[in-house]
Design a protein around this motif. Structure first.
Motif, PDB file in Angstrom:
ATOM      1  N   PRO A  53       0.810  -1.226   0.000  1.00  0.00           N
ATOM      2  CA  PRO A  53       0.000   0.000   0.000  1.00  0.00           C
ATOM      3  C   PRO A  53       0.838   1.269   0.000  1.00  0.00           C
ATOM      4  O   PRO A  53       0.372   2.327  -0.445  1.00  0.00           O
ATOM      5  CB  PRO A  53      -0.828  -0.128   1.293  1.00  0.00           C
ATOM      6  CG  PRO A  53      -0.106  -1.114   2.149  1.00  0.00           C
ATOM      7  CD  PRO A  53       0.602  -2.045   1.205  1.00  0.00           C
ATOM      8  N   TYR A  54       2.082   1.169   0.471  1.00  0.00           N
ATOM      9  CA  TYR A  54       2.919   2.365   0.512  1.00  0.00           C
ATOM     10  C   TYR A  54       3.322   2.833  -0.889  1.00  0.00           C
ATOM     11  O   TYR A  54       3.739   3.978  -1.066  1.00  0.00           O
ATOM     12  CB  TYR A  54       4.162   2.106   1.360  1.00  0.00           C
ATOM     13  CG  TYR A  54       3.839   1.926   2.822  1.00  0.00           C
ATOM     14  CD1 TYR A  54       3.507   3.018   3.621  1.00  0.00           C
ATOM     15  CD2 TYR A  54       3.823   0.670   3.403  1.00  0.00           C
ATOM     16  CE1 TYR A  54       3.188   2.866   4.958  1.00  0.00           C
ATOM     17  CE2 TYR A  54       3.500   0.493   4.746  1.00  0.00           C
ATOM     18  CZ  TYR A  54       3.181   1.596   5.511  1.00  0.00           C
ATOM     19  OH  TYR A  54       2.847   1.440   6.838  1.00  0.00           O
ATOM     20  N   SER A  55       3.178   1.944  -1.872  1.00  0.00           N
ATOM     21  CA  SER A  55       3.550   2.336  -3.234  1.00  0.00           C
ATOM     22  C   SER A  55       2.524   3.283  -3.864  1.00  0.00           C
ATOM     23  O   SER A  55       2.779   3.864  -4.920  1.00  0.00           O
ATOM     24  CB  SER A  55       3.719   1.091  -4.117  1.00  0.00           C
ATOM     25  OG  SER A  55       2.486   0.432  -4.343  1.00  0.00           O
ATOM     26  N   VAL A  56       1.358   3.457  -3.221  1.00  0.00           N
ATOM     27  CA  VAL A  56       0.365   4.393  -3.752  1.00  0.00           C
ATOM     28  C   VAL A  56      -0.007   5.464  -2.721  1.00  0.00           C
ATOM     29  O   VAL A  56      -1.012   6.156  -2.875  1.00  0.00           O
ATOM     30  CB  VAL A  56      -0.919   3.652  -4.220  1.00  0.00           C
ATOM     31  CG1 VAL A  56      -0.613   2.730  -5.379  1.00  0.00           C
ATOM     32  CG2 VAL A  56      -1.564   2.880  -3.067  1.00  0.00           C
ATOM     33  N   MET A  57       0.796   5.605  -1.678  1.00  0.00           N
ATOM     34  CA  MET A  57       0.480   6.590  -0.648  1.00  0.00           C
ATOM     35  C   MET A  57       0.477   8.025  -1.193  1.00  0.00           C
ATOM     36  O   MET A  57      -0.186   8.902  -0.636  1.00  0.00           O
ATOM     37  CB  MET A  57       1.465   6.471   0.524  1.00  0.00           C
ATOM     38  CG  MET A  57       1.149   5.342   1.481  1.00  0.00           C
ATOM     39  SD  MET A  57      -0.463   5.539   2.280  1.00  0.00           S
ATOM     40  CE  MET A  57      -0.535   4.030   3.252  1.00  0.00           C
ATOM     41  N   HIS A  58       1.193   8.250  -2.280  1.00  0.00           N
ATOM     42  CA  HIS A  58       1.166   9.584  -2.879  1.00  0.00           C
ATOM     43  C   HIS A  58      -0.212   9.906  -3.468  1.00  0.00           C
ATOM     44  O   HIS A  58      -0.529  11.064  -3.755  1.00  0.00           O
ATOM     45  CB  HIS A  58       2.233   9.701  -3.975  1.00  0.00           C
ATOM     46  CG  HIS A  58       2.065   8.712  -5.091  1.00  0.00           C
ATOM     47  ND1 HIS A  58       2.435   7.386  -4.965  1.00  0.00           N
ATOM     48  CD2 HIS A  58       1.559   8.846  -6.338  1.00  0.00           C
ATOM     49  CE1 HIS A  58       2.168   6.750  -6.093  1.00  0.00           C
ATOM     50  NE2 HIS A  58       1.632   7.606  -6.941  1.00  0.00           N
ATOM     51  N   GLU A  59      -1.046   8.856  -3.642  1.00  0.00           N
ATOM     52  CA  GLU A  59      -2.393   9.043  -4.177  1.00  0.00           C
ATOM     53  C   GLU A  59      -3.446   9.090  -3.068  1.00  0.00           C
ATOM     54  O   GLU A  59      -4.644   9.159  -3.348  1.00  0.00           O
ATOM     55  CB  GLU A  59      -2.739   7.888  -5.133  1.00  0.00           C
ATOM     56  CG  GLU A  59      -1.971   7.885  -6.426  1.00  0.00           C
ATOM     57  CD  GLU A  59      -2.483   8.966  -7.382  1.00  0.00           C
ATOM     58  OE1 GLU A  59      -3.577   9.523  -7.137  1.00  0.00           O
ATOM     59  OE2 GLU A  59      -1.783   9.253  -8.365  1.00  0.00           O
ATOM     60  N   LEU A  60      -3.005   8.996  -1.795  1.00  0.00           N
ATOM     61  CA  LEU A  60      -3.946   8.837  -0.692  1.00  0.00           C
ATOM     62  C   LEU A  60      -4.963   9.977  -0.624  1.00  0.00           C
ATOM     63  O   LEU A  60      -6.152   9.736  -0.356  1.00  0.00           O
ATOM     64  CB  LEU A  60      -3.190   8.738   0.640  1.00  0.00           C
ATOM     65  CG  LEU A  60      -4.047   8.378   1.860  1.00  0.00           C
ATOM     66  CD1 LEU A  60      -4.698   7.012   1.683  1.00  0.00           C
ATOM     67  CD2 LEU A  60      -3.187   8.387   3.126  1.00  0.00           C
ATOM     68  N   GLY A  61      -4.522  11.202  -0.870  1.00  0.00           N
ATOM     69  CA  GLY A  61      -5.448  12.338  -0.848  1.00  0.00           C
ATOM     70  C   GLY A  61      -6.573  12.149  -1.851  1.00  0.00           C
ATOM     71  O   GLY A  61      -7.751  12.375  -1.541  1.00  0.00           O
ATOM     72  N   ASN A  62      -6.219  11.730  -3.065  1.00  0.00           N
ATOM     73  CA  ASN A  62      -7.244  11.501  -4.097  1.00  0.00           C
ATOM     74  C   ASN A  62      -8.136  10.310  -3.747  1.00  0.00           C
ATOM     75  O   ASN A  62      -9.348  10.340  -3.989  1.00  0.00           O
ATOM     76  CB  ASN A  62      -6.573  11.252  -5.451  1.00  0.00           C
ATOM     77  CG  ASN A  62      -5.952  12.510  -6.022  1.00  0.00           C
ATOM     78  OD1 ASN A  62      -6.426  13.621  -5.750  1.00  0.00           O
ATOM     79  ND2 ASN A  62      -4.881  12.355  -6.795  1.00  0.00           N
TER      80      ASN A  62
END
Length: 607
Positions: free
Chosen positions: A101-110
């Motif tokens: 899941p950390y590989s998409v944490m930059h998308e967490l806001g969206n």
């Protein structure tokens, strides 16, 4: 379901505890794998998170292949997502896909924004676990979308079975985007129910009148409860593990289960009945060794007239029934003293609490006992050597020499000094570890207030072990399964327990157990013809009785068990294993078949 009937169907099971041992769902998924592989073959796939620090020891990566599953993984990797494809190193070696899941944490806001827009769930409060779960669900949704698209091109349909809200966050998006995957959602316990039961002594009486929105906000779990409801309402088929939890779901999740899916185990039977007793004796001897080290430096009692009881599980003092078990054991202690019983009960409380370390006093006592044991071995070797020499050299005098004369002064003195240094006038400790919060621990508070502090005259002794048992612990030298087999009775009178694996594990190990009619397992086994005391299954009534009456019932059950003979206990041990057959996955899988049939309405199912 026969494999040939499933050639056009792929089943994926999604769980936060695939390759990630957290709680009971890990046991559910892992123990079910061999049966799932037998039924589904290569059309079975597990999905889980790549977060556990020891994941590499449980998971073996594999190269890409021509399977649809591998093709879907490759597509996600092309999108820049970290996805691992391989096998889970458990019996059956199932195909497994793990998502970091950390590989998409930059998308967490969206992810949070669109979840709120589409499903009206606000994630304004920061929660690291919830962030991981949402990111994981986002990746699972993308994967299932790709897998379904690839499979449809081959005329293959996809069923996806989600366990708990932590794995099910993809369900609402799959339904909104109309991805043609059939979904089954199983809740193993409702989040709100667990919180309410811990804080409301009349939870089941109040359940029909509770306002879930108000209660969720009171406990500050509003987002999680709304997620859980979205999973339940978004799935094609909604299931839970017991009728007890089914009633809870109606009131707290707003949907009645379509199917009850009881939990099972891989039941391994021994070909000869006496082997059950032999294994019990082997591990009981190790527990006896611990008991000698823990108690005998203060006083002794007859080990052949000592029974080992235990309880275990998460530290939920009220939900797990620790409060009821302790009260009943206090009453048992009184009953045994009133009856002048010559039996002793040692009660082990095995759970997980914050600790600093194992108590130095407990460790030292065991170490000195080991030294005494080593001294005895040395003396035995010395006596054997001298006795053999005496027998060989004295051809006419066949009298047995004084064995005392065969022990050197050195060993006599060492043996005597070691024992003297070990003996103490202090009472044996009721806890094996130094707790972080010793003063406010609920178990210790009860034992101290009840004056159950392992006095010599007490017939019930207590060993509170606030850490899970494993072979790495220096106290027992056993793993948990071996410890269970060495005990005589498991006590699990839960107040809130959607299913309850511990009594099933006892039965599978040939150990009688106590459960309650408020646990999913206890409610289920009431309808099993052999689920009775003769087969080692004791049920405490809690649903229609108050705490005091239930404590009396449990004390009477325990007193009856103390009065059983060794022969009766051996017979019960064998019959306990017979009863455990009911909970073999081979027998319970038919309920899963029904759920998958309901989901697809097109899969042929074996009668």
């Amino acid at each position: 379901m026969e494999k040939k009937q499933l050639k056009n169907t792929v089943l994926t099971e999604v769980a936060w505890e695939v390759c990630n041992q957290v709680g009971g769902i890990y046991t559910v998924i892992r123990s079910k794998v061999p049966v799932m592989i037998d039924k589904w073959g290569d059309n079975y796939l597990l999905l889980g998170p790549y977060i556990h620090h020891n994941v590499a020891t449980d998971f073996e990566s594999a190269e890409s292949d021509d399977s649809n599953m591998s093709k879907a993984v490759d597509r996600l990797r092309e999108m820049g997502l970290e996805v691992h494809y391989g096998t889970w190193l458990v019996s059956g070696r199932p195909k497994t896909v793990l998502f970091n899941p950390y590989s998409v944490m930059h998308e967490l806001g969206n992810i949070k924004y669109f979840y709120n827009q589409n499903h009206h769930i606000d994630f304004k409060n920061h929660d690291p676990l919830l962030d991981q779960v949402l990111a994981f669900g986002y990746m699972v949704k993308i994967f299932l979308s790709e897998l379904t698209r690839i499979c449809l091109d081959d005329g293959v349909q996809v069923i996806s079975h989600f366990h708990e809200w932590m794995a099910g966050t993809a369900i609402p998006d799959l339904r909104k985007e109309q991805i043609p995957v059939k979904t089954v959602f199983t809740t193993h316990a409702t989040m709100l129910g667990r919180y309410l039961a811990m804080n409301d002594p009349f939870f089941y009486d109040h359940l029909p009148f509770l306002n879930w929105e108000v209660e969720a906000k009171n406990f500050n779990i509003d987002a999680v409860v709304r997620l859980e409801r979205a999973c339940a309402h978004g799935s094609h088929i909604f299931t839970t593990v017991s009728d007890v939890t089914g009633q809870e779901c109606i009131h707290l999740l707003g949907r009645a289960p379509d199917q009850i899916l009881p939990n099972g185990l891989n039941i391994e039977r021994f070909s000869v009945l006496h082997e059950v007793q032999n294994i019990h004796q082997k591990y009981k001897t190790k527990i006896q060794h611990f008991v000698m080290g823990h108690f005998f430096q203060s006083y002794s009692f007859e080990l052949d007239k000592t029974l080992f009881f235990f309880t275990s599980g998460r530290f939920e003092y009220r939900n797990k029934g620790y409060d009821l078990a302790l009260e009943a054991l206090a009453r048992l202690n009184w009953k045994m003293k009133e009856a002048n019983s010559d039996m002793t009960v040692v009660m082990f409380i095995v759970t997980k609490q914050p600790v600093h370390s194992i108590s130095p006093h407990v460790l030292n006592s065991r170490a000195v006992l080991e030294e005494i044991d080593d001294n005895c071995d040395s003396i035995l070797k010395l006596v054997k050597k001298k006795l053999f020499q005496h027998a060989a050299s004295n051809q006419e005098d066949h009298r047995l020499p004084s064995l005392n004369d065969m022990v050197d002064d050195y060993w006599r003195l060492r043996y005597r000094r070691t024992i003297q240094s070990w003996k103490t006038g202090n009472l044996p400790s009721v806890v094996t570890h130094n707790l972080v919060d010793d003063t406010n621990d609920a178990v210790l508070q009860f034992l101290r207030n009840s004056n159950l502090v392992n006095k010599a005259e007490d017939r019930v002794k207590f060993v509170y072990h606030p850490d899970f048992i494993s072979t790495s612990s220096p106290l027992f030298g056993l793993d948990y399964g071996e410890f269970v087999r060495g005990c005589h009775l498991g006590i699990f009178p839960s107040y809130y327990e959607p299913w309850g694996y511990t009594p099933v594990e006892c039965l599978a190990s040939g150990v009688p157990a106590v459960t309650s009619d408020l646990s999913g397992f206890g409610d289920y086994i009431k309808n099993v013809p052999t689920g009775n005391e003769e087969h080692g299954m004791y049920i405490v009534e809690r649903a229609k009785k108050d705490f005091n009456d239930s404590a009396d019932d449990l004390a009477n059950i325990l007193f009856r068990f103390v009065q059983t003979t060794r022969k009766e206990r051996i017979t019960m041990r064998n019959k306990s294993e017979d009863l455990s057959e009911v909970f073999d996955w081979k027998n319970l899988y038919s309920e899963y078949q029904k759920a998958y049939l309901l989901a697809t309405e097109s899969v042929s199912i074996e009668a």
